[in-house]
Scaffold this motif. Sequence first.
Motif, PDB file in Angstrom:
ATOM      1  N   GLU A  11       0.821  -1.208   0.000  1.00  0.00           N
ATOM      2  CA  GLU A  11       0.000   0.000   0.000  1.00  0.00           C
ATOM      3  C   GLU A  11       0.858   1.264   0.000  1.00  0.00           C
ATOM      4  OE1 GLU A  11      -2.291  -3.438   1.313  1.00  0.00           O
ATOM      5  OE2 GLU A  11      -0.403  -2.618   2.055  1.00  0.00           O
ATOM      6  N   ASP A  12       1.934   1.264   0.802  1.00  0.00           N
ATOM      7  CA  ASP A  12       2.815   2.429   0.839  1.00  0.00           C
ATOM      8  C   ASP A  12       3.526   2.628  -0.499  1.00  0.00           C
ATOM      9  OD1 ASP A  12       2.109   2.962   3.453  1.00  0.00           O
ATOM     10  OD2 ASP A  12       3.863   1.962   4.313  1.00  0.00           O
ATOM     11  N   ALA A  13       3.971   1.524  -1.097  1.00  0.00           N
ATOM     12  CA  ALA A  13       4.633   1.603  -2.400  1.00  0.00           C
ATOM     13  C   ALA A  13       3.670   2.118  -3.462  1.00  0.00           C
ATOM     14  CB  ALA A  13       5.184   0.235  -2.798  1.00  0.00           C
ATOM     15  N   LEU A  14       2.437   1.628  -3.436  1.00  0.00           N
ATOM     16  CA  LEU A  14       1.441   2.072  -4.407  1.00  0.00           C
ATOM     17  C   LEU A  14       1.110   3.551  -4.219  1.00  0.00           C
ATOM     18  CD1 LEU A  14      -0.356   1.236  -6.749  1.00  0.00           C
ATOM     19  CD2 LEU A  14      -2.097   0.558  -5.081  1.00  0.00           C
ATOM     20  N   ASN A  15       0.989   3.992  -2.971  1.00  0.00           N
ATOM     21  CA  ASN A  15       0.722   5.413  -2.703  1.00  0.00           C
ATOM     22  C   ASN A  15       1.848   6.293  -3.221  1.00  0.00           C
ATOM     23  OD1 ASN A  15      -1.789   5.117  -1.480  1.00  0.00           O
ATOM     24  ND2 ASN A  15      -0.906   4.839   0.545  1.00  0.00           N
ATOM     25  N   GLU A  16       3.090   5.861  -2.981  1.00  0.00           N
ATOM     26  CA  GLU A  16       4.230   6.634  -3.474  1.00  0.00           C
ATOM     27  C   GLU A  16       4.240   6.677  -5.003  1.00  0.00           C
ATOM     28  OE1 GLU A  16       9.098   6.703  -3.381  1.00  0.00           O
ATOM     29  OE2 GLU A  16       8.060   5.539  -1.837  1.00  0.00           O
ATOM     30  N   LEU A  17       3.935   5.536  -5.610  1.00  0.00           N
ATOM     31  CA  LEU A  17       3.884   5.470  -7.072  1.00  0.00           C
ATOM     32  C   LEU A  17       2.801   6.405  -7.618  1.00  0.00           C
ATOM     33  CD1 LEU A  17       4.776   4.266  -9.750  1.00  0.00           C
ATOM     34  CD2 LEU A  17       3.285   2.306  -9.292  1.00  0.00           C
ATOM     35  N   GLU A  18       1.652   6.428  -6.981  1.00  0.00           N
ATOM     36  CA  GLU A  18       0.570   7.318  -7.416  1.00  0.00           C
ATOM     37  C   GLU A  18       0.983   8.781  -7.323  1.00  0.00           C
ATOM     38  OE1 GLU A  18      -2.642   6.012  -4.896  1.00  0.00           O
ATOM     39  OE2 GLU A  18      -3.295   4.504  -6.349  1.00  0.00           O
ATOM     40  N   LYS A  19       1.698   9.146  -6.265  1.00  0.00           N
ATOM     41  CA  LYS A  19       2.177  10.527  -6.125  1.00  0.00           C
ATOM     42  C   LYS A  19       3.173  10.878  -7.228  1.00  0.00           C
ATOM     43  CE  LYS A  19       1.510  10.704  -1.158  1.00  0.00           C
ATOM     44  NZ  LYS A  19       2.161  10.679   0.161  1.00  0.00           N
TER      45      LYS A  19
END
Length: 76
Positions: A11-19
């Motif tokens: 989830e953290d990796a996906l959030n960073e990727l989205e940003k």
Amino acid sequence: MTDDLSSLSFEDALNELEKIVHNLETGQQKLEEAIVSYERGAQLRRYCEKKLNEAEARVQIIVKKDDASLVTETLE
């Protein structure tokens, strides 16, 4: 930004990727910053794909057969 991806949750990796994607889409970064962001995004994408593949491999259905034996099937 964490350099060691293994310490990130999916989830953290996906959030960073989205940003990163959002920032790249706005076009407000300098070229060098955009390249570094793109590289990080590519790493995060590969990491997220790996995590999803691992999760898919773990998601299994236990099926009870007529003879009471158990069979493990991969969920598709």
